[in-house]
Write an enzyme that holds these catalytic residues in place. Sequence first.
Site, PDB file in Angstrom:
ATOM      1  N   ARG A  34     -37.540 100.053  -7.658  1.00  0.00           N
ATOM      2  CA  ARG A  34     -36.580 100.955  -7.973  1.00  0.00           C
ATOM      3  C   ARG A  34     -37.044 101.887  -8.458  1.00  0.00           C
ATOM      4  O   ARG A  34     -37.676 102.091  -9.448  1.00  0.00           O
ATOM      5  CB  ARG A  34     -35.543 100.240  -8.957  1.00  0.00           C
ATOM      6  CG  ARG A  34     -34.504 101.446  -9.388  1.00  0.00           C
ATOM      7  CD  ARG A  34     -33.288 100.696 -10.211  1.00  0.00           C
ATOM      8  NE  ARG A  34     -32.564 101.867 -10.844  1.00  0.00           N
ATOM      9  CZ  ARG A  34     -32.385 102.349 -12.022  1.00  0.00           C
ATOM     10  NH1 ARG A  34     -33.378 101.845 -12.856  1.00  0.00           N
ATOM     11  NH2 ARG A  34     -31.487 103.385 -11.987  1.00  0.00           N
ATOM     12  N   TYR A  60     -30.892  96.759 -23.231  1.00  0.00           N
ATOM     13  CA  TYR A  60     -31.976  96.729 -23.996  1.00  0.00           C
ATOM     14  C   TYR A  60     -31.900  96.378 -25.453  1.00  0.00           C
ATOM     15  O   TYR A  60     -32.562  95.681 -25.805  1.00  0.00           O
ATOM     16  CB  TYR A  60     -32.646  98.353 -24.196  1.00  0.00           C
ATOM     17  CG  TYR A  60     -33.276  98.740 -22.877  1.00  0.00           C
ATOM     18  CD1 TYR A  60     -34.506  98.655 -22.886  1.00  0.00           C
ATOM     19  CD2 TYR A  60     -32.685  99.538 -21.834  1.00  0.00           C
ATOM     20  CE1 TYR A  60     -35.230  99.223 -21.625  1.00  0.00           C
ATOM     21  CE2 TYR A  60     -33.338  99.963 -20.637  1.00  0.00           C
ATOM     22  CZ  TYR A  60     -34.625  99.926 -20.561  1.00  0.00           C
ATOM     23  OH  TYR A  60     -35.079 100.125 -19.420  1.00  0.00           O
ATOM     24  N   ASN A  86     -28.390  98.185 -17.081  1.00  0.00           N
ATOM     25  CA  ASN A  86     -29.510  98.301 -17.828  1.00  0.00           C
ATOM     26  C   ASN A  86     -29.105  97.592 -19.011  1.00  0.00           C
ATOM     27  O   ASN A  86     -28.343  98.099 -19.971  1.00  0.00           O
ATOM     28  CB  ASN A  86     -29.890  99.617 -17.798  1.00  0.00           C
ATOM     29  CG  ASN A  86     -30.415 100.234 -16.462  1.00  0.00           C
ATOM     30  OD1 ASN A  86     -30.387  99.582 -15.388  1.00  0.00           O
ATOM     31  ND2 ASN A  86     -30.580 101.555 -16.606  1.00  0.00           N
ATOM     32  N   GLU A 111     -32.658  97.634 -15.107  1.00  0.00           N
ATOM     33  CA  GLU A 111     -33.460  97.725 -16.043  1.00  0.00           C
ATOM     34  C   GLU A 111     -33.402  96.774 -17.239  1.00  0.00           C
ATOM     35  O   GLU A 111     -32.316  96.551 -17.981  1.00  0.00           O
ATOM     36  CB  GLU A 111     -33.377  99.264 -16.588  1.00  0.00           C
ATOM     37  CG  GLU A 111     -34.016 100.238 -15.834  1.00  0.00           C
ATOM     38  CD  GLU A 111     -33.938 101.724 -16.671  1.00  0.00           C
ATOM     39  OE1 GLU A 111     -33.948 101.734 -17.621  1.00  0.00           O
ATOM     40  OE2 GLU A 111     -33.503 102.692 -15.713  1.00  0.00           O
ATOM     41  N   HIS A 159     -31.551 110.478 -11.834  1.00  0.00           N
ATOM     42  CA  HIS A 159     -32.168 110.073 -13.267  1.00  0.00           C
ATOM     43  C   HIS A 159     -32.444 111.053 -14.187  1.00  0.00           C
ATOM     44  O   HIS A 159     -33.630 111.383 -14.330  1.00  0.00           O
ATOM     45  CB  HIS A 159     -33.210 109.211 -12.643  1.00  0.00           C
ATOM     46  CG  HIS A 159     -33.813 108.041 -13.929  1.00  0.00           C
ATOM     47  ND1 HIS A 159     -33.766 106.809 -13.829  1.00  0.00           N
ATOM     48  CD2 HIS A 159     -33.950 108.099 -15.185  1.00  0.00           C
ATOM     49  CE1 HIS A 159     -34.040 106.005 -14.898  1.00  0.00           C
ATOM     50  NE2 HIS A 159     -34.242 107.054 -15.608  1.00  0.00           N
ATOM     51  N   GLU A 183     -27.672 105.486 -15.831  1.00  0.00           N
ATOM     52  CA  GLU A 183     -26.979 105.662 -17.090  1.00  0.00           C
ATOM     53  C   GLU A 183     -26.284 106.869 -17.520  1.00  0.00           C
ATOM     54  O   GLU A 183     -26.669 107.721 -18.281  1.00  0.00           O
ATOM     55  CB  GLU A 183     -28.204 105.616 -18.084  1.00  0.00           C
ATOM     56  CG  GLU A 183     -29.112 104.187 -17.878  1.00  0.00           C
ATOM     57  CD  GLU A 183     -30.192 104.141 -18.902  1.00  0.00           C
ATOM     58  OE1 GLU A 183     -30.605 105.040 -19.480  1.00  0.00           O
ATOM     59  OE2 GLU A 183     -30.576 103.113 -19.044  1.00  0.00           O
TER      60      GLU A 183
HETATM   61  O1  IFM Z   1     -37.270 105.134 -19.941  1.00  0.00           O
HETATM   62  C1  IFM Z   1     -35.965 105.052 -20.111  1.00  0.00           C
HETATM   63  C2  IFM Z   1     -35.150 105.139 -18.703  1.00  0.00           C
HETATM   64  O2  IFM Z   1     -35.389 106.366 -18.062  1.00  0.00           O
HETATM   65  C3  IFM Z   1     -33.883 105.082 -18.671  1.00  0.00           C
HETATM   66  N1  IFM Z   1     -33.372 103.595 -19.382  1.00  0.00           N
HETATM   67  C4  IFM Z   1     -34.126 103.273 -20.719  1.00  0.00           C
HETATM   68  C5  IFM Z   1     -35.603 103.483 -20.506  1.00  0.00           C
HETATM   69  C6  IFM Z   1     -36.253 103.313 -21.764  1.00  0.00           C
HETATM   70  O3  IFM Z   1     -35.683 103.993 -22.970  1.00  0.00           O
END
Ligand code: IFM
Length: 450
Positions: A79, A293, A291, A344, A123, A168
Amino acid sequence: MNMDLSALPKNFTWGAATSAYQIEGATQTDGRGVSIWDTFAMQPGKTIRGESGAVACDHYNRYEQDLDMMKSMGLQAYRFSVAWPRIQPSGRGAANEKGLGFYDKLVDGLLERGIDPHLTLYHWDLPQSLQDLGGWLNRDTAFAFADYAEIVARRLGDRVKTIATHNEPWCTAYLGFGNGQFAPGLKDPALVPQVAHHLLLSHGLAMSKMRAVNSQAQLGIVLNQCSVYTSSDTPENRAEAALQWANFVQLYMHPLFKQAYPEVKGFVPPSNIEAGDMALIGQKMDFLGVNYYTRIWCSKEGVPEPAPYGRTDMDWIICPEGLTKLLVDIHKEYSPLPPIYITENGVAYPDKAAGNDVADPKRIEFMKLHFEAVAKAATQGVDVRGFFYWSLMDNYEWNSGYDKRFGIVHVDYATQQRRLKDSAKWYRDFIADQSQSAVQTETADEAIIA
Ligand code: IFM
């Protein structure tokens, strides 16, 4: 740790992700225009040590080597994002052939190596000329974005597997206009809903234009999402959790899947919505990128957030079960959703090279926990088709500069040497195993049918 991934579909895709500004460098090459991140990074105090993506991983000049590296790791999918200022240096008008040519070569290079290309259009590197006219606060930017999307879909839509309009949008709207941590650096939370609406509108307009081009690519969007947890089930915590969910998740998911903004106490919807906007935004998508985290913690009583798996170098709590919860929660709230890709998920640690080796056992553990979290969601009916580790290689982490290393490949920024970390070697062996078991299942299925 032994993982149980048996609930994942047998053709599940394993890949890795990057984005243009974070790896390409070569910001003044082949007619690329200036982006808001070039401008933002030059302003004193906006990024660590004033670092920018001017050189980054020099991927624009080293893409062949990077493609070979991906192949050596057995990645099934990659990606990446297209830099809008390479395609239309001022954000409007005729396409810059050299910019398009770069992505042409990248896509062909992936296909030659048997890797599926997954493309993201935006992005975060908006052409500066559009920002000078208000950027995403200006409704016209949405129409300019749709023209750009059409150019890219016409050129690459016959070969890429998916095209995501945005990466995002929460970050673009909130970090870019609400708290000013990201370009363009405005600090006015009241702007966020309208910026979000223009981003969503641009998604809808781009979807229509790309569908008309009739490309082969599946079309969708990538959202960053967090599951929300409370320390106790009090009315105050419940209200706080509902508001967090509304601002983080529903602000985007509701228009995309219900053609409406959420109605939650304290939530402020955009003020300028024109007739037809919601239908454009809510048109059918082929996939949803998620995504993930970390989670959001709500505790009006001030209970500290538990962190049984510790924190990352970004200081984010590691919460693999939050990924299962998130996927199950959105599946319940927005069913039927299109197939989901985890576009992600990854972790930053301060990895150091020792000779040619980079030991990163904690990252391997993180990956296993999150792979299993996805499989657990699949057992509860969530249709997940693939997983992209963030990131293929260490890169420019926006306002944190080069300090935060998310890669499974280590980058020495002084020499641009790439070294596979132990996690990359582990992922390579894991993908090989998965491919082998997929082939074995297929052969067994064929034998039964015969
Ligand atoms: O590096 C970033 C990415 O550009 C977008 N999602 C989160 C990642 C980590 O912060």
